[in-house]
Design a protein around this motif. Structure first.
Motif, PDB file in Angstrom:
ATOM      1  N   ARG A 175       2.841   1.582  -3.293  1.00 31.64           N
ATOM      2  CA  ARG A 175       1.947   1.993  -4.383  1.00 31.64           C
ATOM      3  C   ARG A 175       1.630   3.479  -4.281  1.00 31.64           C
ATOM      4  N   ARG A 176       1.467   3.980  -3.062  1.00 37.57           N
ATOM      5  CA  ARG A 176       1.217   5.403  -2.874  1.00 37.57           C
ATOM      6  C   ARG A 176       2.367   6.244  -3.423  1.00 37.57           C
ATOM      7  N   ASP A 177       3.587   5.710  -3.334  1.00 38.52           N
ATOM      8  CA  ASP A 177       4.773   6.428  -3.790  1.00 38.52           C
ATOM      9  C   ASP A 177       5.241   5.997  -5.180  1.00 38.52           C
ATOM     10  N   TYR A 179       0.839  -1.208   0.000  1.00 36.26           N
ATOM     11  CA  TYR A 179       0.000   0.000   0.000  1.00 36.26           C
ATOM     12  C   TYR A 179       0.868   1.250   0.000  1.00 36.26           C
ATOM     13  N   TRP A 180       1.868   1.286   0.878  1.00 29.24           N
ATOM     14  CA  TRP A 180       2.723   2.464   0.947  1.00 29.24           C
ATOM     15  C   TRP A 180       3.573   2.610  -0.311  1.00 29.24           C
TER      16      TRP A 180
END
Length: 249
Positions: A72-74, A69-70
Motif C-alpha cells: 500500500r505504501r508503494d 502495508y508495504w
C-alpha cells in the motif's frame, strides 16, 4: 505484469521489508502456541493440533498484513495481489488442474530422486498426525492451513508480494527467469526443517508456480486453486488412510 511507470524498489528497502514480514510472521505465531501449548513430563514444550493450525494461520495473517502495508505504501496492492476475475475461468481452472497433477507427481518423483542421491526425504509425519487426529482437526487444518495459510496465504506472499518486489529491483526488472528462480529459492528455504531434500522439492514447486503466475500475466487464481487443491488432496488422502478407506503404503 509491472507498469512502465511503476516505482522502482531499492535493495535496502526490499531487504528491510522482507525482514519485517518475517519478524511479524514469527511473532504472530507465539500467542496461539502459548495458548494451546503445554510442557511434557520431561520438561519439553509441545503444542496441540489446534495450536499448530491456529499458530500457522496467525503467522500467515500477520505476514500478509505486513506485506499489505508495504504494498500500500508503494501503491502496488492491485498489481502484486492480482485477484481480478480471469479472462477465462475455464482456462484458469485447466491450468490449475494441470499444476495440481504436476505438483503431486513431482512430490512422488522428487522424493525418489532426492533419496537416490542420498538426501533426506521430507518427513511430514508430525503434521499429518495433527491433521488426522479427529474429524474436527481435519476440518480445522483444511480451512485454516490448506485453504487460508497455504493456498491463499503463500501464493499472496510468495508469488504475489515477493515476485512484485523482485520485479521492481534494479537489475531484475523485466528478467522473468531470475525472478522466478530467486522467489523459488526463498520459498524453499523455510522448508529446511524437512532437510535439503525438502528444500529442493519445495523449491521446484515454487519454480512451477512462479512460471504459472507469469504465464497468467500476474493473475494469481490458477496458483491459488492449485495450491489449495494439492494440500487438500494430500490431507484428505492421509485421513482416508487412517480411516481405512485408502490402503496404507
Amino acid at each position: 505484469m509491472i507498469r512502465s511507470d511503476a516505482r522502482e524498489l531499492g535493495w535496502g528497502r526490499f531487504i528491510w521489508q522482507f525482514i519485517t514480514i518475517l519478524l511479524v510472521y514469527f511473532i504472530a505465531q507465539i500467542p496461539p502456541a502459548l495458548i494451546w501449548g503445554f510442557t511434557t513430563a520431561d520438561g519439553q514444550f509441545s503444542i496441540t493440533s489446534t495450536g499448530a493450525a491456529v499458530s500457522t494461520a496467525g503467522g500467515m495473517a500477520g505476514a500478509l498484513l505486513m506485506a499489505w502495508y508495504w504494498l500500500r505504501r508503494d501503491d502496488a496492492v492491485e498489481q502484486a495481489w492480482n485477484l481480478k476475475a480471469p479472462t477465462s475461468w475455464s482456462t484458469t481452472l485447466g491450468w490449475a488442474v494441470a499444476a495440481t497433477v504436476a505438483i503431486i507427481g513431482w512430490f512422488t518423483l522428487g522424493a525418489m530422486l532426492v533419496e537416490a542421491i542420498g538426501l533426506t526425504t521430507p518427513d511430514v509425519g508430525q503434521v499429518l498426525g495433527w491433521v488426522t487426529e479427529s474429524p474436527f482437526q481435519f476440518a480445522l487444518w483444511i480451512v485454516m492451513v490448506a485453504f487460508f495459510s497455504a493456498g491463499f496465504g503463500e501464493e499472496l506472499l510468495w508469488r504475489g508480494y515477493l515476485m512484485d518486489r523482485l520485479s521492481r529491483l534494479g537489475g531484475l526488472r523485466g528478467k522473468v527467469w531470475p525472478i522466478i528462480l530467486i522467489q523459488a529459492i526463498l520459498f524453499g528455504l523455510p522448508h529446511a526443517y524437512q532437510g535439503l531434500g525438502g528444500v529442493i522439492i519445495t523449491g521446484v514447486v515454487g519454480i512451477g508456480l512462479g512460471w504459472l503466475r507469469f504465464h497468467n500475466k500476474g493473475n494469481l487464481w490458477a496458483c491459488i486453486i492449485a495450491h489449495v487443491a494439492v494440500d487438500t488432496i494430500m490431507m484428505s488422502l492421509s485421513y482416508a488412510t487412517k480411516l481405512g478407506i485408502m490402503p496404507a503404503t
